[in-house]
Write a protein that holds these residues in place. Sequence first.
Motif, PDB file in Angstrom:
ATOM      1  N   LEU A   1       0.828  -1.207   0.000  1.00 26.70           N
ATOM      2  CA  LEU A   1       0.000   0.000   0.000  1.00 26.70           C
ATOM      3  C   LEU A   1       0.862   1.256   0.000  1.00 26.70           C
ATOM      4  CD1 LEU A   1      -2.728  -1.011   2.608  1.00 26.70           C
ATOM      5  CD2 LEU A   1      -2.989  -0.885   0.128  1.00 26.70           C
ATOM      6  N   ASN A   2       0.549   2.197  -0.889  1.00 30.20           N
ATOM      7  CA  ASN A   2       1.234   3.485  -0.948  1.00 30.20           C
ATOM      8  C   ASN A   2       0.227   4.573  -0.589  1.00 30.20           C
ATOM      9  OD1 ASN A   2       3.253   5.404  -1.454  1.00 30.20           O
ATOM     10  ND2 ASN A   2       2.497   5.734  -3.520  1.00 30.20           N
ATOM     11  N   VAL A   3       0.392   5.164   0.584  1.00 28.03           N
ATOM     12  CA  VAL A   3      -0.557   6.159   1.091  1.00 28.03           C
ATOM     13  C   VAL A   3      -0.179   7.536   0.549  1.00 28.03           C
ATOM     14  CG1 VAL A   3      -1.488   7.243   3.162  1.00 28.03           C
ATOM     15  CG2 VAL A   3      -0.962   4.794   3.152  1.00 28.03           C
ATOM     16  N   VAL A   4      -1.115   8.180  -0.169  1.00 26.87           N
ATOM     17  CA  VAL A   4      -0.885   9.483  -0.791  1.00 26.87           C
ATOM     18  C   VAL A   4      -1.806  10.493  -0.115  1.00 26.87           C
ATOM     19  CG1 VAL A   4      -0.899  10.799  -2.933  1.00 26.87           C
ATOM     20  CG2 VAL A   4      -0.300   8.369  -2.970  1.00 26.87           C
ATOM     21  N   THR A   5      -1.247  11.295   0.781  1.00 27.68           N
ATOM     22  CA  THR A   5      -2.066  12.256   1.518  1.00 27.68           C
ATOM     23  C   THR A   5      -2.556  13.374   0.611  1.00 27.68           C
ATOM     24  OG1 THR A   5      -0.913  11.727   3.560  1.00 27.68           O
ATOM     25  CG2 THR A   5      -2.076  13.827   3.490  1.00 27.68           C
ATOM     26  N   GLY A   6      -1.739  13.789  -0.355  1.00 29.84           N
ATOM     27  CA  GLY A   6      -2.155  14.791  -1.333  1.00 29.84           C
ATOM     28  C   GLY A   6      -1.577  16.158  -1.057  1.00 29.84           C
ATOM     29  N   GLY A   7      -0.947  16.760  -2.086  1.00 28.41           N
ATOM     30  CA  GLY A   7      -0.354  18.078  -1.940  1.00 28.41           C
ATOM     31  C   GLY A   7      -0.962  19.118  -2.844  1.00 28.41           C
ATOM     32  N   ASP A   8      -2.109  18.810  -3.456  1.00 30.72           N
ATOM     33  CA  ASP A   8      -2.739  19.703  -4.424  1.00 30.72           C
ATOM     34  C   ASP A   8      -4.217  19.838  -4.052  1.00 30.72           C
ATOM     35  OD1 ASP A   8      -3.840  21.011  -6.569  1.00 30.72           O
ATOM     36  OD2 ASP A   8      -3.055  19.658  -8.096  1.00 30.72           O
ATOM     37  N   SER A   9      -4.609  20.994  -3.510  1.00 32.19           N
ATOM     38  CA  SER A   9      -5.988  21.180  -3.065  1.00 32.19           C
ATOM     39  C   SER A   9      -6.986  21.070  -4.209  1.00 32.19           C
ATOM     40  CB  SER A   9      -6.132  22.541  -2.374  1.00 32.19           C
ATOM     41  OG  SER A   9      -5.475  22.541  -1.127  1.00 32.19           O
ATOM     42  N   THR A  10      -6.605  21.530  -5.398  1.00 37.35           N
ATOM     43  CA  THR A  10      -7.506  21.428  -6.542  1.00 37.35           C
ATOM     44  C   THR A  10      -7.836  19.971  -6.839  1.00 37.35           C
ATOM     45  OG1 THR A  10      -6.631  23.460  -7.513  1.00 37.35           O
ATOM     46  CG2 THR A  10      -7.798  21.954  -8.989  1.00 37.35           C
ATOM     47  N   GLU A  11      -6.814  19.122  -6.820  1.00 41.13           N
ATOM     48  CA  GLU A  11      -7.019  17.698  -7.048  1.00 41.13           C
ATOM     49  C   GLU A  11      -7.870  17.094  -5.935  1.00 41.13           C
ATOM     50  OE1 GLU A  11      -6.032  13.687  -8.681  1.00 41.13           O
ATOM     51  OE2 GLU A  11      -6.234  15.713  -9.479  1.00 41.13           O
ATOM     52  N   GLN A  12      -7.584  17.459  -4.690  1.00 43.07           N
ATOM     53  CA  GLN A  12      -8.345  16.898  -3.566  1.00 43.07           C
ATOM     54  C   GLN A  12      -9.824  17.287  -3.650  1.00 43.07           C
ATOM     55  OE1 GLN A  12      -5.405  14.780  -2.501  1.00 43.07           O
ATOM     56  NE2 GLN A  12      -7.037  14.830  -0.990  1.00 43.07           N
ATOM     57  N   LYS A  13     -10.082  18.526  -4.042  1.00 40.26           N
ATOM     58  CA  LYS A  13     -11.473  18.989  -4.101  1.00 40.26           C
ATOM     59  C   LYS A  13     -12.276  18.261  -5.164  1.00 40.26           C
ATOM     60  CE  LYS A  13     -10.405  23.561  -2.242  1.00 40.26           C
ATOM     61  NZ  LYS A  13     -10.249  25.003  -2.555  1.00 40.26           N
ATOM     62  N   ARG A  14     -11.613  17.772  -6.206  1.00 43.19           N
ATOM     63  CA  ARG A  14     -12.328  16.981  -7.210  1.00 43.19           C
ATOM     64  C   ARG A  14     -12.957  15.741  -6.596  1.00 43.19           C
ATOM     65  NH1 ARG A  14      -7.439  17.582 -10.742  1.00 43.19           N
ATOM     66  NH2 ARG A  14      -7.848  19.345 -12.120  1.00 43.19           N
ATOM     67  N   PHE A  15     -12.328  15.250  -5.527  1.00 48.52           N
ATOM     68  CA  PHE A  15     -12.816  14.050  -4.856  1.00 48.52           C
ATOM     69  C   PHE A  15     -13.633  14.384  -3.606  1.00 48.52           C
ATOM     70  CE2 PHE A  15      -9.320  12.570  -7.437  1.00 48.52           C
ATOM     71  CZ  PHE A  15      -9.771  11.351  -7.917  1.00 48.52           C
ATOM     72  N   GLY A  16     -13.976  15.671  -3.440  1.00 49.91           N
ATOM     73  CA  GLY A  16     -14.797  16.073  -2.307  1.00 49.91           C
ATOM     74  C   GLY A  16     -14.046  16.319  -1.032  1.00 49.91           C
ATOM     75  N   ASP A  17     -12.734  16.462  -1.098  1.00 51.74           N
ATOM     76  CA  ASP A  17     -11.896  16.647   0.083  1.00 51.74           C
ATOM     77  C   ASP A  17     -11.486  18.113   0.166  1.00 51.74           C
ATOM     78  OD1 ASP A  17     -10.182  16.513   2.201  1.00 51.74           O
ATOM     79  OD2 ASP A  17      -8.610  15.391   1.152  1.00 51.74           O
ATOM     80  N   HIS A  18     -11.919  18.817   1.225  1.00 54.75           N
ATOM     81  CA  HIS A  18     -11.660  20.247   1.338  1.00 54.75           C
ATOM     82  C   HIS A  18     -10.762  20.599   2.524  1.00 54.75           C
ATOM     83  CE1 HIS A  18     -14.566  21.634  -1.782  1.00 54.75           C
ATOM     84  NE2 HIS A  18     -15.092  20.456  -1.524  1.00 54.75           N
ATOM     85  N   LEU A  19     -10.111  19.622   3.117  1.00 57.05           N
ATOM     86  CA  LEU A  19      -9.194  19.915   4.217  1.00 57.05           C
ATOM     87  C   LEU A  19      -7.914  20.567   3.702  1.00 57.05           C
ATOM     88  CD1 LEU A  19      -9.292  16.814   6.602  1.00 57.05           C
ATOM     89  CD2 LEU A  19     -10.525  18.971   6.799  1.00 57.05           C
ATOM     90  N   GLY A  20      -7.311  21.393   4.540  1.00 59.47           N
ATOM     91  CA  GLY A  20      -6.029  21.983   4.215  1.00 59.47           C
ATOM     92  C   GLY A  20      -4.892  20.990   4.368  1.00 59.47           C
ATOM     93  N   HIS A  21      -3.692  21.410   3.950  1.00 59.09           N
ATOM     94  CA  HIS A  21      -2.528  20.530   3.877  1.00 59.09           C
ATOM     95  C   HIS A  21      -2.239  19.817   5.205  1.00 59.09           C
ATOM     96  CE1 HIS A  21       1.824  19.683   4.134  1.00 59.09           C
ATOM     97  NE2 HIS A  21       1.757  19.438   2.825  1.00 59.09           N
ATOM     98  N   ASP A  22      -2.036  20.561   6.283  1.00 56.83           N
ATOM     99  CA  ASP A  22      -1.634  19.936   7.538  1.00 56.83           C
ATOM    100  C   ASP A  22      -2.744  19.078   8.127  1.00 56.83           C
ATOM    101  OD1 ASP A  22       0.732  21.247   7.165  1.00 56.83           O
ATOM    102  OD2 ASP A  22       0.598  22.511   8.962  1.00 56.83           O
TER     103      ASP A  22
END
Length: 401
Positions: free
Chosen positions: A121-142
């Motif tokens: 398993l490779n866990v990708v927390t995400g460093g791009d808010s635009t990409e995260q928001k496409r999946f419904g994720d609106h949390l900030g980086h930290d």
Amino acid sequence: MSVHLHWFLPTGGDGRTLVDRHAYTDGGIRRDRITPVSGVRAPDIEYLAQIAKAAEQLGFEAVLTPTGTWCEDAWLTTVALTQVTERLKFLVAFRPGVISPVLAAQMAATYQRISRGRLLLNVVTGGDSTEQKRFGDHLGHDRRYARTDEFLQIVRGVWGGRPFDFQGEHYQVEGGLTALPPDPLPQIFFGGSSAAAGPVAARNVDVYLTWGEPPEEVKRKTDWIRGLAEKEGRTVRFGIRLHTISRDSSKEAWATAGRLLDDLDPETVAAAQQALGESESVGQQRMLALHGGSRDKLEISPNLWAGVGLVRGGAGTALVGSHAEVADRIEEYHSLGIEHFVLSGYPHLEEAYWFGEGVRPELAARGLLDAGPAPLDGVPAANGRPASAPGGAPLLIAGGR
């Protein structure tokens, strides 16, 4: 400590240049600043199966499969490929913010049974808010990293085979359970260069991945994570994500790198640098700092070339040189404590053979590979190039690469 070699599965498409898989304007929807290119290969299951089979035949332990908008789903694609391979493992990237941790634990357990234990398993927390928001994720980086911390605690908890309760800021679980825990438990890989990422790695992961920075920078990063893990009473292993251009001679390898660079016009580089510069990822900013958007002095360390990062998000450096030189650099990183090498090249099918037939024997001769299964015998190299895909599909920065 042996070297573990892994390859990459380009589920966002493949090709003969650095630009044919990426479009860096308006979220990848418009291409008016990108020079059209030919030779794109669609990530259809037949082509991905060719790469997976080649990786297995050449002795790679696993293949990394990315996650993101412009990729095929990693879980579905790789579980299909387990049916056409025998021992190849699949390092499946996924985003913890868009799936229940208990469901992810259950999926991993099912995957282990279907594949007979071939999931990583490779866990990708995400460093791009635009990409995260496409999946419904609106949390900030930290806060995304804080959520990942909770997520991984829950996954490991419900793999214990007994009801598991958890009360956190982001998750509340009552009686979470994986009725049939995975056997073996999948190793968890994770990367992150920010202050928020380090403690998550120290507390939860098996293998910490870094992108291909110069050895002295890699040592500083691994020393940091190692120190944090010691405070948690844990030991973390280390891996690195790199591209490779390995040839029979150094001259030929650098000529190949030069041809990749020749495909990049100033407009394409400028568009890519603008988009990549907006990333919240500390690791991505470190990649950009290696070249500063300039084509000058791209060999940032012996045989370490930053040209890929001019247009590509994520891993932006390549080991370039003769087979012996590339083996030298791998041996150098290995001396710093790096065990896992997650590699790739353009195109991925052909470059797998260049590395597998050229560098792998060098590493074996130096005693850096364990005595596990050798490359499969009696399997000829692929001839010719797979059919190209129709051009024009917008393909952007994908996480987990």
